[in-house]
Design a protein around this motif. Sequence first.
Motif, PDB file in Angstrom:
ATOM      1  N   UNK A   1      -5.765   1.255   7.671  1.00 10.21           N
ATOM      2  CA  UNK A   1      -6.628   0.527   6.749  1.00 10.21           C
ATOM      3  C   UNK A   1      -7.854   1.365   6.399  1.00 10.21           C
ATOM      4  N   UNK A   2      -8.500   1.025   5.304  1.00 12.99           N
ATOM      5  CA  UNK A   2      -9.825   1.552   5.015  1.00 12.99           C
ATOM      6  C   UNK A   2      -9.866   2.741   4.089  1.00 12.99           C
ATOM      7  N   UNK A   3     -11.093   3.218   3.877  1.00  7.29           N
ATOM      8  CA  UNK A   3     -11.365   4.233   2.871  1.00  7.29           C
ATOM      9  C   UNK A   3     -10.774   5.589   3.206  1.00  7.29           C
ATOM     10  N   UNK A   4     -10.521   5.873   4.463  1.00  4.26           N
ATOM     11  CA  UNK A   4     -10.041   7.197   4.851  1.00  4.26           C
ATOM     12  C   UNK A   4      -8.576   7.423   4.492  1.00  4.26           C
ATOM     13  N   UNK A   5      -7.819   6.373   4.322  1.00  5.13           N
ATOM     14  CA  UNK A   5      -6.364   6.496   4.152  1.00  5.13           C
ATOM     15  C   UNK A   5      -5.997   7.211   2.851  1.00  5.13           C
ATOM     16  N   UNK A   6      -4.993   8.080   2.958  1.00  5.11           N
ATOM     17  CA  UNK A   6      -4.394   8.759   1.816  1.00  5.11           C
ATOM     18  C   UNK A   6      -2.901   8.452   1.849  1.00  5.11           C
TER      19      UNK A   6
ATOM     20  N   UNK B   1     -11.899   2.300  19.441  1.00  2.00           N
ATOM     21  CA  UNK B   1     -11.291   1.329  20.339  1.00  2.00           C
ATOM     22  C   UNK B   1      -9.912   0.894  19.859  1.00  2.00           C
ATOM     23  N   UNK B   2      -9.363  -0.093  20.536  1.00  7.67           N
ATOM     24  CA  UNK B   2      -8.062  -0.648  20.137  1.00  7.67           C
ATOM     25  C   UNK B   2      -8.352  -1.701  19.070  1.00  7.67           C
ATOM     26  N   UNK B   3      -8.601  -1.208  17.862  1.00 10.18           N
ATOM     27  CA  UNK B   3      -8.983  -2.089  16.759  1.00 10.18           C
ATOM     28  C   UNK B   3      -7.748  -2.516  15.965  1.00 10.18           C
ATOM     29  N   UNK B   4      -7.976  -3.140  14.817  1.00 10.30           N
ATOM     30  CA  UNK B   4      -6.861  -3.664  14.025  1.00 10.30           C
ATOM     31  C   UNK B   4      -5.912  -2.559  13.570  1.00 10.30           C
ATOM     32  N   UNK B   5      -6.463  -1.375  13.283  1.00 14.14           N
ATOM     33  CA  UNK B   5      -5.610  -0.276  12.860  1.00 14.14           C
ATOM     34  C   UNK B   5      -4.671   0.185  13.960  1.00 14.14           C
ATOM     35  N   UNK B   6      -5.170   0.274  15.181  1.00 11.38           N
ATOM     36  CA  UNK B   6      -4.339   0.712  16.298  1.00 11.38           C
ATOM     37  C   UNK B   6      -3.295  -0.353  16.655  1.00 11.38           C
ATOM     38  N   UNK B   7      -3.693  -1.608  16.658  1.00 10.71           N
ATOM     39  CA  UNK B   7      -2.704  -2.653  16.952  1.00 10.71           C
ATOM     40  C   UNK B   7      -1.647  -2.702  15.853  1.00 10.71           C
ATOM     41  N   UNK B   8      -2.038  -2.411  14.619  1.00  4.54           N
ATOM     42  CA  UNK B   8      -1.054  -2.363  13.532  1.00  4.54           C
ATOM     43  C   UNK B   8      -0.074  -1.213  13.721  1.00  4.54           C
ATOM     44  N   UNK B   9      -0.560  -0.076  14.212  1.00  9.31           N
ATOM     45  CA  UNK B   9       0.358   1.035  14.531  1.00  9.31           C
ATOM     46  C   UNK B   9       1.395   0.584  15.556  1.00  9.31           C
ATOM     47  N   UNK B  10       0.936  -0.153  16.578  1.00  9.43           N
ATOM     48  CA  UNK B  10       1.859  -0.669  17.592  1.00  9.43           C
ATOM     49  C   UNK B  10       2.885  -1.615  16.964  1.00  9.43           C
ATOM     50  N   UNK B  11       2.421  -2.500  16.109  1.00  8.65           N
ATOM     51  CA  UNK B  11       3.311  -3.472  15.481  1.00  8.65           C
ATOM     52  C   UNK B  11       4.394  -2.769  14.655  1.00  8.65           C
ATOM     53  N   UNK B  12       4.014  -1.717  13.961  1.00  7.19           N
ATOM     54  CA  UNK B  12       4.986  -0.982  13.150  1.00  7.19           C
ATOM     55  C   UNK B  12       6.018  -0.283  14.033  1.00  7.19           C
ATOM     56  N   UNK B  13       5.575   0.271  15.153  1.00  4.19           N
ATOM     57  CA  UNK B  13       6.519   0.908  16.076  1.00  4.19           C
ATOM     58  C   UNK B  13       7.483  -0.118  16.673  1.00  4.19           C
ATOM     59  N   UNK B  14       6.971  -1.303  16.982  1.00  7.11           N
ATOM     60  CA  UNK B  14       7.844  -2.363  17.501  1.00  7.11           C
ATOM     61  C   UNK B  14       8.885  -2.759  16.461  1.00  7.11           C
TER      62      UNK B  14
END
Length: 235
Positions: free
Chosen positions: A210-215, A39-52
């Motif tokens: 965010x989270x364990x998947x990030x490299x 869904x449009x979770x915190x990670x996706x909204x953070x992607x939007x914020x960075x693009x802005x």
Amino acid sequence: MTKTIQIETLDGNATFDAYVAEPVARPKAAIVVIQEIFGVNAGISSKCDRLAADGYLALAPDLFWPIAPGIQLDPDVPDQMQQALGLMGKFNQDAGIRDIEATIRAARRLLDDDGTGKVGVVGYCLGGRLAFMTAARTDVDASVGYYGVGIDGLLREAHAIANPVLLHIPEEDHFVDKAAQAAMHAGLDDHPKVTLYDYAGEDHGFATEFGARRSDAAAEQADARTAAFFADHLG
């Protein structure tokens, strides 16, 4: 500034939510951020914020609105991961592309009155697959897909891609095996509009916010390539 807006479906029979992040100055273009299965979770909204912050108008449509409106899941929580996989099984991808197209049209209207502003898409996981489909089925100006699943089964649509596409492929993606990766290269390496980057040793989800998947190192490299790609093709 961030807000939630309503976007009308292409047929005009319904509306759905989209998270919007606006730059401080006039946007140089718009980018539609296509969600994962969470869904449009915190990670996706953070992607939007960075693009802005980089000067783009960023919009993340709630593509799961017909089956689980407003859902926000955490991939690091096992029960929520299973819930997300269940939602993926119920999701109508063709309808999702229509909602992405509606978001692209809305973004163009938000950019200027005549609706001619440039719009790109960037998607992750399910969104990476949908970004490829969007490139083949709409007039989007530029598309980026991170670890898109099942693109090898969509190669018959590659001939319809008219605008630039960038795909990030982690070589150890446990959802996209080596045969699928090889098929993607065989089908797309010679395409004049498509660029593929491989990431040795990286797994699915490596560029999550965010989270364990990030490299970190691979995420930063991929995101820098994405930023340069959008700067070249969206202005």
